[in-house]
Design an enzyme around this catalytic site. Structure first.
Site, PDB file in Angstrom:
ATOM      1  N   GLY A  52       0.764  -1.246   0.000  1.00 54.45           N
ATOM      2  CA  GLY A  52       0.000   0.000   0.000  1.00 54.45           C
ATOM      3  C   GLY A  52       0.797   1.299   0.000  1.00 54.45           C
ATOM      4  N   TRP A  54       2.286   2.911  -2.514  1.00 57.37           N
ATOM      5  CA  TRP A  54       1.883   3.797  -3.621  1.00 57.37           C
ATOM      6  C   TRP A  54       0.480   4.347  -3.369  1.00 57.37           C
ATOM      7  CZ3 TRP A  54       3.641   2.396  -9.280  1.00 57.37           C
ATOM      8  CH2 TRP A  54       5.029   2.286  -9.306  1.00 57.37           C
ATOM      9  N   ASP A  72      -5.186  -5.841  -5.963  1.00 58.22           N
ATOM     10  CA  ASP A  72      -4.100  -6.784  -5.670  1.00 58.22           C
ATOM     11  C   ASP A  72      -4.699  -8.123  -5.284  1.00 58.22           C
ATOM     12  OD1 ASP A  72      -0.858  -6.104  -4.898  1.00 58.22           O
ATOM     13  OD2 ASP A  72      -1.632  -8.069  -4.327  1.00 58.22           O
ATOM     14  N   ASP A  89      -7.338 -10.618  -9.042  1.00 59.92           N
ATOM     15  CA  ASP A  89      -6.251 -10.876  -9.987  1.00 59.92           C
ATOM     16  C   ASP A  89      -6.424  -9.947 -11.189  1.00 59.92           C
ATOM     17  OD1 ASP A  89      -4.686 -12.218 -12.121  1.00 59.92           O
ATOM     18  OD2 ASP A  89      -4.429 -13.743 -10.557  1.00 59.92           O
ATOM     19  N   ASP A 113       2.889  -1.320 -10.309  1.00 53.93           N
ATOM     20  CA  ASP A 113       4.178  -1.746  -9.750  1.00 53.93           C
ATOM     21  C   ASP A 113       4.169  -3.275  -9.695  1.00 53.93           C
ATOM     22  OD1 ASP A 113       6.678  -1.244  -8.614  1.00 53.93           O
ATOM     23  OD2 ASP A 113       5.904  -1.082  -6.579  1.00 53.93           O
ATOM     24  N   LYS A 153       5.934  -0.134 -13.844  1.00 55.10           N
ATOM     25  CA  LYS A 153       7.225  -0.839 -13.775  1.00 55.10           C
ATOM     26  C   LYS A 153       7.311  -1.856 -14.906  1.00 55.10           C
ATOM     27  CE  LYS A 153       7.891  -3.834 -10.337  1.00 55.10           C
ATOM     28  NZ  LYS A 153       8.042  -3.972  -8.883  1.00 55.10           N
TER      29      LYS A 153
HETATM   30  C1  LIG Z   1       6.164  -4.762  -5.669  1.00 55.49           C
HETATM   31  S1  LIG Z   1       4.588  -5.144  -5.035  1.00 55.49           S
HETATM   32  C2  LIG Z   1       3.771  -3.574  -5.096  1.00 55.49           C
HETATM   33  C3  LIG Z   1       4.225  -2.632  -4.037  1.00 55.49           C
HETATM   34  C4  LIG Z   1       3.353  -1.388  -3.950  1.00 55.49           C
HETATM   35  N1  LIG Z   1       3.578  -0.520  -5.101  1.00 55.49           N
HETATM   36  C5  LIG Z   1       3.623  -0.600  -2.698  1.00 55.49           C
HETATM   37  O1  LIG Z   1       4.112   0.525  -2.790  1.00 55.49           O
HETATM   38  O2  LIG Z   1       3.303  -1.071  -1.602  1.00 55.49           O
HETATM   39  C6  LIG Z   1       3.841  -6.017  -6.379  1.00 55.49           C
HETATM   40  C7  LIG Z   1       2.434  -6.495  -6.101  1.00 55.49           C
HETATM   41  O3  LIG Z   1       1.893  -7.099  -7.280  1.00 55.49           O
HETATM   42  C8  LIG Z   1       0.922  -8.034  -6.845  1.00 55.49           C
HETATM   43  N2  LIG Z   1       0.542  -8.967  -7.919  1.00 55.49           N
HETATM   44  C9  LIG Z   1       1.342  -9.867  -8.548  1.00 55.49           C
HETATM   45  N3  LIG Z   1       0.642 -10.547  -9.460  1.00 55.49           N
HETATM   46  C10 LIG Z   1      -0.643 -10.058  -9.430  1.00 55.49           C
HETATM   47  C11 LIG Z   1      -1.831 -10.352 -10.151  1.00 55.49           C
HETATM   48  N4  LIG Z   1      -1.841 -11.293 -11.116  1.00 55.49           N
HETATM   49  N5  LIG Z   1      -2.951  -9.665  -9.877  1.00 55.49           N
HETATM   50  C12 LIG Z   1      -2.947  -8.700  -8.898  1.00 55.49           C
HETATM   51  N6  LIG Z   1      -1.845  -8.395  -8.177  1.00 55.49           N
HETATM   52  C13 LIG Z   1      -0.709  -9.049  -8.433  1.00 55.49           C
HETATM   53  C14 LIG Z   1       1.611  -8.740  -5.683  1.00 55.49           C
HETATM   54  O4  LIG Z   1       0.658  -9.378  -4.848  1.00 55.49           O
HETATM   55  C15 LIG Z   1       2.342  -7.574  -5.004  1.00 55.49           C
HETATM   56  O5  LIG Z   1       1.608  -7.095  -3.911  1.00 55.49           O
END
Ligand SMILES: C[S@@+](CC[C@H](N)C(=O)[O-])C[C@H]1O[C@@H](n2cnc3c(N)ncnc32)[C@H](O)[C@@H]1O
Length: 207
Positions: A52, A54, A72, A89, A113, A153
């Site tokens: 969270g 961002w 997420d 998802d 991200d 990203k």
């Molecule tokens: C690097 S983290 C994001 C960090 C966030 N920007 C922050 O500042 O807290 C990447 C996120 O992508 C989510 N994610 C990965 N694959 C996903 C999907 N298919 N659908 C939704 N979320 C996904 C992961 O659960 C993870 O929480």
């Protein structure tokens, strides 16, 4: 302690001190300083938003009159009043239409991200992340308002240029950067796409 670890530690400590949920928050703060991504009152969508950081940055930037919607697979709770998070998802087929139910006129800014669970096999991780990025572009083409923007990203590698090419079909301007808070040795690059060309929008009626 190596320099890289020291820097990571510095951002982790700073995040704790300032009450941000992730170090990643600083990447968005630095990008906003560079590109002026946000304005008060905007409607923002954050794909891959847990834990969270961002969401916190965007929520503060758009203010009480704005709205931030996070998506997420992981649960995110306890954020400001102008933040809604749905646990979903990004490949869920009903996602775009559900997001339009939250903001029927679309979104001013899309953030992503997203990272897959990394396997350590570089080519596999690159391909998975690029597939996600393609999905982000497709969702953005449905959800963005005219002149909207996307900050996302992307893992650098063989297919990076395909993403840039695809982004250029939707946006008038596409720039790449690496915020100071992003580790130098990581393959992540941040791409800022400005001025969404709404005439190329995918038909919302087919959702
Ligand atoms: C690097 S983290 C994001 C960090 C966030 N920007 C922050 O500042 O807290 C990447 C996120 O992508 C989510 N994610 C990965 N694959 C996903 C999907 N298919 N659908 C939704 N979320 C996904 C992961 O659960 C993870 O929480």
């Amino acid at each position: 302690m190596r320099l890289i670890e020291a820097r990571r530690d510095r951002y982790r400590r700073l995040a704790k001190e300032l009450g941000y949920r992730s170090r990643a928050a600083f990447k968005l703060i630095q990008a906003d300083r560079k590109y002026h991504i946000f304005r008060r009152g905007q409607v923002v969508l954050d794909l891959g938003s847990a834990p969270g950081g961002w969401l916190q940055v965007a929520s503060k930037a758009v203010g009480e009159e704005g709205l931030v919607v996070g998506v997420d697979v992981k649960k995110v709770e306890g954020l400001a009043k102008n933040v809604i998070v749905i646990q979903r998802d990004i490949y869920d087929e009903a996602l775009a239409s559900d997001l339009l139910k939250i903001s029927s006129s679309g979104y001013d800014v899309v953030l992503s991200d997203l990272s897959p669970n990394t396997s350590g096999i570089w080519e596999l991780d690159h391909n998975r992340q690029i597939d996600m990025t393609e999905r982000v572009l497709d969702l953005s083409s449905i959800l963005l308002r005219k002149n909207g923007s996307l900050f996302m990203k992307v893992f650098d590698g063989e297919r990076f240029k395909d993403i840039i090419k695809k982004a250029r079909t939707y946006f008038l301007s596409v720039s790449t950067s690496k915020p100071e808070a992003s580790r130098k040795q990581s393959s992540e690059v941040y791409v800022y796409c400005r001025s969404f060309v709404a005439s190329r929008i995918a038909s919302r009626t087919s959702l």
